[in-house]
Design an enzyme around this catalytic site. Structure first.
Site, PDB file in Angstrom:
ATOM      1  N   CYS A  42      40.920  43.243  42.599  1.00  0.00           N
ATOM      2  CA  CYS A  42      41.885  42.185  42.861  1.00  0.00           C
ATOM      3  C   CYS A  42      42.695  42.464  44.129  1.00  0.00           C
ATOM      4  CB  CYS A  42      42.821  42.013  41.663  1.00  0.00           C
ATOM      5  SG  CYS A  42      41.900  41.877  40.118  1.00  0.00           S
ATOM      6  N   TYR A 424      68.960  34.504  31.021  1.00  0.00           N
ATOM      7  CA  TYR A 424      69.594  33.666  32.038  1.00  0.00           C
ATOM      8  C   TYR A 424      70.807  34.323  32.678  1.00  0.00           C
ATOM      9  CZ  TYR A 424      72.951  30.462  33.999  1.00  0.00           C
ATOM     10  OH  TYR A 424      73.872  29.910  34.835  1.00  0.00           O
TER      11      TYR A 424
HETATM   12  P1  FAD Z   1      33.361  44.477  37.514  1.00  0.00           P
HETATM   13  O1  FAD Z   1      34.757  44.906  37.581  1.00  0.00           O
HETATM   14  O2  FAD Z   1      32.809  43.684  38.638  1.00  0.00           O
HETATM   15  O3  FAD Z   1      32.471  45.759  37.296  1.00  0.00           O
HETATM   16  C1  FAD Z   1      31.092  45.673  37.109  1.00  0.00           C
HETATM   17  C2  FAD Z   1      30.439  46.914  37.709  1.00  0.00           C
HETATM   18  O4  FAD Z   1      29.158  47.026  37.139  1.00  0.00           O
HETATM   19  C3  FAD Z   1      30.225  46.793  39.210  1.00  0.00           C
HETATM   20  O5  FAD Z   1      30.803  47.883  39.893  1.00  0.00           O
HETATM   21  C4  FAD Z   1      28.713  46.789  39.380  1.00  0.00           C
HETATM   22  O6  FAD Z   1      28.293  47.466  40.534  1.00  0.00           O
HETATM   23  C5  FAD Z   1      28.258  47.506  38.132  1.00  0.00           C
HETATM   24  N1  FAD Z   1      26.904  47.153  37.711  1.00  0.00           N
HETATM   25  C6  FAD Z   1      26.362  45.906  37.655  1.00  0.00           C
HETATM   26  N2  FAD Z   1      25.106  45.971  37.180  1.00  0.00           N
HETATM   27  C7  FAD Z   1      24.851  47.283  36.936  1.00  0.00           C
HETATM   28  C8  FAD Z   1      23.719  47.971  36.446  1.00  0.00           C
HETATM   29  N3  FAD Z   1      22.612  47.323  36.098  1.00  0.00           N
HETATM   30  N4  FAD Z   1      23.796  49.305  36.333  1.00  0.00           N
HETATM   31  C9  FAD Z   1      24.926  49.992  36.684  1.00  0.00           C
HETATM   32  N5  FAD Z   1      26.020  49.378  37.161  1.00  0.00           N
HETATM   33  C10 FAD Z   1      25.992  48.033  37.273  1.00  0.00           C
HETATM   34  N6  FAD Z   1      40.852  38.823  38.391  1.00  0.00           N
HETATM   35  C11 FAD Z   1      42.129  38.609  38.038  1.00  0.00           C
HETATM   36  O7  FAD Z   1      42.414  38.477  36.851  1.00  0.00           O
HETATM   37  N7  FAD Z   1      43.120  38.538  38.981  1.00  0.00           N
HETATM   38  C12 FAD Z   1      42.861  38.693  40.300  1.00  0.00           C
HETATM   39  O8  FAD Z   1      43.770  38.638  41.129  1.00  0.00           O
HETATM   40  C13 FAD Z   1      41.535  38.898  40.702  1.00  0.00           C
HETATM   41  N8  FAD Z   1      41.233  39.038  42.005  1.00  0.00           N
HETATM   42  C14 FAD Z   1      39.948  39.314  42.364  1.00  0.00           C
HETATM   43  C15 FAD Z   1      39.656  39.476  43.706  1.00  0.00           C
HETATM   44  C16 FAD Z   1      38.355  39.748  44.097  1.00  0.00           C
HETATM   45  C17 FAD Z   1      38.048  39.920  45.545  1.00  0.00           C
HETATM   46  C18 FAD Z   1      37.323  39.863  43.125  1.00  0.00           C
HETATM   47  C19 FAD Z   1      35.921  40.180  43.529  1.00  0.00           C
HETATM   48  C20 FAD Z   1      37.609  39.703  41.793  1.00  0.00           C
HETATM   49  C21 FAD Z   1      38.913  39.416  41.393  1.00  0.00           C
HETATM   50  N9  FAD Z   1      39.246  39.225  40.049  1.00  0.00           N
HETATM   51  C22 FAD Z   1      40.528  38.977  39.694  1.00  0.00           C
HETATM   52  C23 FAD Z   1      38.206  39.253  39.005  1.00  0.00           C
HETATM   53  C24 FAD Z   1      38.142  40.613  38.328  1.00  0.00           C
HETATM   54  O9  FAD Z   1      38.030  41.600  39.299  1.00  0.00           O
HETATM   55  C25 FAD Z   1      36.956  40.637  37.387  1.00  0.00           C
HETATM   56  O10 FAD Z   1      37.149  39.638  36.424  1.00  0.00           O
HETATM   57  C26 FAD Z   1      36.794  41.974  36.706  1.00  0.00           C
HETATM   58  O11 FAD Z   1      36.640  42.992  37.625  1.00  0.00           O
HETATM   59  C27 FAD Z   1      35.584  41.922  35.782  1.00  0.00           C
HETATM   60  O12 FAD Z   1      35.353  43.169  35.230  1.00  0.00           O
HETATM   61  P2  FAD Z   1      33.879  43.610  34.837  1.00  0.00           P
HETATM   62  O13 FAD Z   1      33.968  44.970  34.303  1.00  0.00           O
HETATM   63  O14 FAD Z   1      33.247  42.566  34.021  1.00  0.00           O
HETATM   64  O15 FAD Z   1      33.082  43.614  36.215  1.00  0.00           O
END
Ligand code: FAD
Length: 700
Positions: A42, A424
């Site tokens: 984020c 407040y």
């Molecule tokens: P991720 O955090 O994306 O982690 C998944 C990981 O799994 C990745 O590192 C990937 O490389 C790894 N992976 C994938 N497939 C495999 C595999 N087959 N084998 C091994 N590893 C694998 N959310 C908010 O609530 N507020 C915000 O302000 C916000 N800002 C954001 C800004 C950006 C630029 C981005 C990209 C996202 C933002 N989000 C925000 C969304 C939030 O980051 C995601 O919802 C959250 O990270 C999801 O978590 P996750 O564990 O599902 O996936």
């Protein structure tokens, strides 16, 4: 017990840490296909804009620190490529080409979602970026620093796209942001997005909405992005078109996956395999408001789901009730927050939903620094339960959004909101907090103390000869602009002048924000009048309608405001309009339920775009568009576009580049002369439009 976790960022790292805290003896292996774990996704846009200056600040844990603190076997550059459920094994490939099988007792999948990249030529050009992780951030950061791009096109006006827009502008890059939708930030309703559009443009972001990205071309040293009817030169392009679950490796495993690739889970975050859990962006969960399956790619839900999955793996029966999509966005100085369902979703799912628009100060008016915020609150008309809220403002938005998010989660009613005793003191709030106010207004509506009408209902009121539109703002406010066809009686004069109002006619009252008009409604209701209050007031009405002129909406409903805008124009300028133009405009209003009418809005926008900012011209163009739309139902767009084009060409050839401003303000003409010229405008517009309509009919 051996627990294997796939994905090492939000969900994966949280689950690993929780699990270790619950079970000191478990063997925990965490596979991450990239180099980094537990980084702050984020925060990535803020590194590009220079708000976060040290890249290390984005790394919450390194594989080593995580290993040390949690005793987790962290394996970066290890990708899970297949699951053998029968053997309880995951097939793993490493970045240096090795392959092996890793066994598990319990498997937790948190692979997240990757940015959508359209299949188009040059999408893989090194100047075309997506933003998901540290390497992506580094690439964009280095490109901005080394290549000093002047112009960026951002495709996709969601949270990430707009955060990037702000940060690229901070880095000195000018930005055009495009979106296929007719408004930014999908969870915001179109009307609430209007203020965001204006603000972004004020901050230098060029917005191109309802525009499909169709191609990225290499053009000399730069790129050209084709979107809608525009060719946009760009030194860099960022694709932020949404995300797709990264679940390809699970597809052959027999795990239940929905049509869009999300892993289906139950309330314990378990998949259809009792030993496999899925969390985060790749998991399908329940939307707590609609009760329907949903995928909500946000960090909060990912973290909570991870904790719950870890609990269940460790034998604690935690439940995940569902997600509600609470999200917040900083846009320069503006804050935009949403929670629960929006009106668009509620309507599309036929969920009964009432709405109120309030415009409340962030803190006591007499204490410096306060700013008003626009709040749209949705509720179940029968029970008063809060279904969702959207807030656009500058300060104090976050805490109100959080209270409303709590209300949605706890299924609180509007009456509950009125009873919340929130903290407040003048620097922080008012004795009636914006959340209380939303509750009061809903309570009043539900108890029948006030009936509301909405911005898109204004044309119908104007067209209804039986109705009276009453402006209760001051004379000065009225003189600065008003809704066409109204009469003005300032609130403080209302009791004395009530005799001027016709008995037996419904009265539609408005003021700036809806507050004074509510008082007026109570005065008039108490005296036997049939009254309705314009929700959100003139401020909101004019904001939304002028935004529709700039960014024509896709919904047919938007076309309904065309006649009302033209009337406002005549009202403002004091010029009268020929009967025939008004007739055309009224026809548009009557036809407003036709989807083809949206085309009239593009005609309208076309007229404005060329600077022919005259109500008569734009009205006639709109009528022409509506007519063609109806006549050419189902036919290709082209004849309509050519008809509108022909109209504009002929009009321009007759009147040159006379704009409304040139005509009215800067011309030096006397009011009588202005009136004469304007009448000429009107007559010519009607004449040309009618002729082209005939031509279209003959051709069709
Ligand atoms: P991720 O955090 O994306 O982690 C998944 C990981 O799994 C990745 O590192 C990937 O490389 C790894 N992976 C994938 N497939 C495999 C595999 N087959 N084998 C091994 N590893 C694998 N959310 C908010 O609530 N507020 C915000 O302000 C916000 N800002 C954001 C800004 C950006 C630029 C981005 C990209 C996202 C933002 N989000 C925000 C969304 C939030 O980051 C995601 O919802 C959250 O990270 C999801 O978590 P996750 O564990 O599902 O996936």
């Amino acid at each position: 017990m051996k627990v294997l976790i796939v994905g090492g960022v939000a969900g994966g790292a949280t689950a690993a840490a929780r699990l270790r805290r619950l079970d000191e003896t478990a063997e925990i292996v965490l596979l991450e296909k990239n180099a980094y774990i537990s980084f702050a996704n984020c925060g990535l846009p803020y590194y590009i804009g220079g708000v976060i200056q040290d890249e290390d600040d984005l790394l919450l844990q390194t594989p080593e620190s995580f290993r040390e603190r949690y005793n987790v076997d962290v394996r970066v550059f290890h990708e899970a490529v297949a699951i053998d459920r029968a053997a309880h094994m995951v097939h793993v490939k490493t970045a240096d080409g090795k392959e092996y099988d890793e066994t598990y007792d319990k498997l937790l999948l948190s692979p997240g979602a990757s940015p959508i990249v359209p299949r188009m030529e040059n999408a893989d050009d090194p100047r075309v970026f997506t933003l998901r992780n540290i390497p992506d951030t580094r690439r964009i950061h280095a490109f901005v620093r080394d290549s000093k791009p002047r112009r960026a096109v951002i495709a996709g006006c969601g949270y990430v796209g707009l955060e990037l827009a702000e940060n690229l502008i901070a880095a000195g890059v000018s930005v055009t942001a495009i979106d296929l939708a007719d408004s930014v930030i999908a969870p915001l309703d179109r009307d609430m997005a209007a203020e965001v559009h204006g603000y972004l443009e004020q901050k230098g972001v060029e917005l191109l909405l309802s525009a499909e990205l169709t191609a990225i071309r290499k053009d000399g040293d730069g790129l050209t992005v084709l979107a809608g009817a525009r060719a946009l030169p760009a030194d860099m392009v960022v694709l932020s078109l949404g995300v797709r679950p990264e679940t390809g490796f699970a597809h052959m495993s027999g795990l239940a996956i929905n049509g869009r690739g999300f892993l289906i889970t139950d309330e314990h975050m378990r998949t259809n395999d009792p030993d496999i859990y899925a969390v985060g962006d790749a998991a399908e969960v329940k939307n707590i408001v609609t009760g329907l399956p949903a995928s909500i790619p946000l960090a909060g839900p990912a973290n909570r789901q991870a904790r719950i999955a870890a609990d269940n793996i460790a034998g604690i029966a935690s439940r995940y009730d569902g997600a509600q999509g609470s999200a917040i966005l900083k846009l320069f100085d503006m804050t935009v927050a949403t929670t629960g369902v929006n009106e668009r979703t509620a309507r599309s799912l036929s969920i009964p939903c009432g709405k109120v628009y309030t415009y409340s100060p962030s803190h006591a008016g007499y204490y410096p620094g306060g700013r008003n915020m626009s709040v749209k609150t949705l509720y179940d008309p029968e029970t008063g339960v809060i279904l969702g809220a959207q807030i656009v403002g500058f300060t104090g938005v976050d805490k109100r959004a959080d209270v409303l998010a709590t209300a949605v989660r706890m299924r609180m009613t509007a009456e509950d909101l009125t009873e919340l005793e929130l903290c407040y003191a003048p620097p922080f709030s008012s004795a009636k907090d914006p959340v209380n106010i939303a509750g009061y207004v809903i309570e009043n509506a539900r108890k029948g103390l006030v009936r509301q009408f909405f911005w898109d209902g204004v044309p119908a009121v104007q067209a209804d000869e039986n109705a009276l539109l009453l402006d209760v703002r001051t004379k000065d406010e009225y003189a600065r602009g008003a809704i066409g066809g109204c009469i003005n009686i300032p609130l403080h004069e209302l009791r004395a002048r009530v005799g001027e109002l016709p008995q037996g006619k419904p009265i539609y009252v408005y003021c700036h924000s809806g507050m004074r008009s509510y008082v007026a409604c109570r005065i008039l209701t108490g005296r036997g009048f049939d009254c309705r209050n314009l929700a959100g007031g003139y401020r909101f009405y004019s904001l939304v309608t002028s935004d529709l002129v700039k960014h024509p909406a896709r919904q047919a409903a938007a076309a309904a405001v065309v006649p009302s805008l033209a009337r406002d124009f005549f009202h403002k300028t004091g010029l009268s309009c020929s009967e025939s133009t008004m007739e055309l405009l009224q026809r548009i209003g009557k036809l407003a339920d036709m989807p083809e009418l949206t085309k009239s809005m593009s005609g309208f926008g076309g007229g404005m775009h060329r600077g022919l900012a005259c109500g008569a011209v734009t009205g006639a163009v709109a009528a022409l568009g509506a007519y063609c739309g109806r006549h050419l139902r189902g036919a290709p767009k082209e004849p309509l576009n050519s008809a509108v084009e022909a109209f504009l060409n002929e009009f321009e050839s007759r009147f040159g580049s006379l704009t409304c401003d040139a005509l009215i303000k800067d011309s030096g003409l006397s009011p009588e002369e202005q009136h004469k010229v304007c009448t000429g405008f009107v007559t010519a517009a009607v004449e040309i439009a009618s002729r082209i309509m005939d031509e279209v009919r003959d051709a069709g």
